[in-house]
Design an enzyme around this catalytic site. Sequence first.
Site, PDB file in Angstrom:
ATOM      1  N   HIS A 147      -7.202   2.982  -0.669  1.00 16.15           N
ATOM      2  CA  HIS A 147      -7.413   4.602  -0.785  1.00 16.15           C
ATOM      3  C   HIS A 147      -8.381   4.977  -1.712  1.00 16.15           C
ATOM      4  CE1 HIS A 147      -4.231   5.000  -3.941  1.00 16.15           C
ATOM      5  NE2 HIS A 147      -4.834   5.964  -4.201  1.00 16.15           N
TER       6      HIS A 147
ATOM      7  N   ASP B  65      -2.462  -1.289   0.632  1.00 13.96           N
ATOM      8  CA  ASP B  65      -3.314  -0.321  -0.109  1.00 13.96           C
ATOM      9  C   ASP B  65      -3.949  -1.131  -1.263  1.00 13.96           C
ATOM     10  OD1 ASP B  65      -4.669   1.789  -0.773  1.00 13.96           O
ATOM     11  OD2 ASP B  65      -2.691   2.436  -2.167  1.00 13.96           O
TER      12      ASP B  65
ATOM     13  N   ASN C 293      -6.251   7.529 -11.832  1.00 12.52           N
ATOM     14  CA  ASN C 293      -5.560   5.924 -12.149  1.00 12.52           C
ATOM     15  C   ASN C 293      -5.306   4.924 -11.002  1.00 12.52           C
ATOM     16  OD1 ASN C 293      -3.950   7.605 -14.715  1.00 12.52           O
ATOM     17  ND2 ASN C 293      -4.764   5.497 -15.081  1.00 12.52           N
ATOM     18  N   SER C 294      -5.492   5.144  -9.901  1.00 10.18           N
ATOM     19  CA  SER C 294      -5.303   4.566  -8.721  1.00 10.18           C
ATOM     20  C   SER C 294      -6.080   3.518  -8.699  1.00 10.18           C
ATOM     21  CB  SER C 294      -5.395   5.240  -7.503  1.00 10.18           C
ATOM     22  OG  SER C 294      -4.405   6.100  -7.181  1.00 10.18           O
TER      23      SER C 294
ATOM     24  N   LEU D  78       9.269  -9.861  13.058  1.00 11.30           N
ATOM     25  CA  LEU D  78      10.582 -10.349  13.509  1.00 11.30           C
ATOM     26  C   LEU D  78      11.076  -9.923  14.574  1.00 11.30           C
ATOM     27  CD1 LEU D  78      12.484  -9.422   9.995  1.00 11.30           C
ATOM     28  CD2 LEU D  78      11.670 -11.785  10.897  1.00 11.30           C
ATOM     29  N   GLY D  79      10.341  -8.764  15.063  1.00 10.82           N
ATOM     30  CA  GLY D  79      10.825  -8.309  16.415  1.00 10.82           C
ATOM     31  C   GLY D  79      12.057  -7.591  16.585  1.00 10.82           C
TER      32      GLY D  79
ATOM     33  N   ILE E  83      15.852  -1.977  12.927  1.00  9.09           N
ATOM     34  CA  ILE E  83      17.054  -1.872  12.129  1.00  9.09           C
ATOM     35  C   ILE E  83      17.209  -0.535  11.526  1.00  9.09           C
ATOM     36  CG2 ILE E  83      17.361  -4.197  11.589  1.00  9.09           C
ATOM     37  CD1 ILE E  83      15.859  -3.795   8.926  1.00  9.09           C
TER      38      ILE E  83
END
Length: 276
Positions: free
Chosen positions: A71, A107, A179-180, A235-236, A239
């Site tokens: 970003h 990211d 700081n990113s 995984l398909g 949940i």
Amino acid sequence: QSFADMVAKLQPAVVNISTKQRVQVQNPFSGTPFGDLFGGGAGGAPQTRQAQSLGSGFLISADGYVVTNNHVVAPGARGARVDSVTVSLTDGTEYDAKVVGTDVRSDLAVLKITPKKPLPFVKFGDSTKARVGDWVLAIGQPFGLGSTVTAGIISALHRDTGSGVDRFIQTDASINQGNSGGPMFDMNGNVIGINSQILSPTGGNVGIGFAIPSEQAVTIIETLRSGQTVKRGYLGIQISPLSEDMADSLGLPKKRGEFVQGVEPGKGADKAGIKA
């Protein structure tokens, strides 16, 4: 008694990253008699403005490979275009940077500069050995002030903020805007995290910052550095958390496990025998 000796060795490898972007904005006078006068026309053609972004990063090789957050170097708005990326060292030297690779989900991004001489760099450590209560240092460029060092402890491990990384290191070391992309160091001077997010109602530090752990970052960074695209398993399976009401109705322990809503035929979960 002091972090000064370690900081003196590490700080030169932490860099400032800035971008210049072109952003399309709607003409505020569109649809009015002043539209033509101010360059937008009555039809409301968008205008182009130049914008900047600032962040941090760190060198991982003497020949100029730099790690930061995606970003930090990505367009800041829809329709924006990044024209240039500049990497600045602590001695004020600036380099034009090439974006080698980015991965939105984690990211992370890898840049490359071409230095005239070998540069100081830092190495990754093993974040799996990090413990709650360990001292850590964060170095970066908060608010564009220049290289800044903060210290704190690891407040929690394996934090999931719903952003695609499910093992954030949480710290109370001051992390602020800018700081990113900067490194989080352990007391051996190794990078165990990449500062990425803050949790704050005001946009400033309140003692809850998050870093991408090196255990997840290293493989992705090496993939990007080699010019490849990050591939992930699928995984398909659908949940959802096991709520208290659902647990009561099924006679199961509360807040244990996940409820399987559906399984896609022929995918990994189906082949493994998981059922809805």
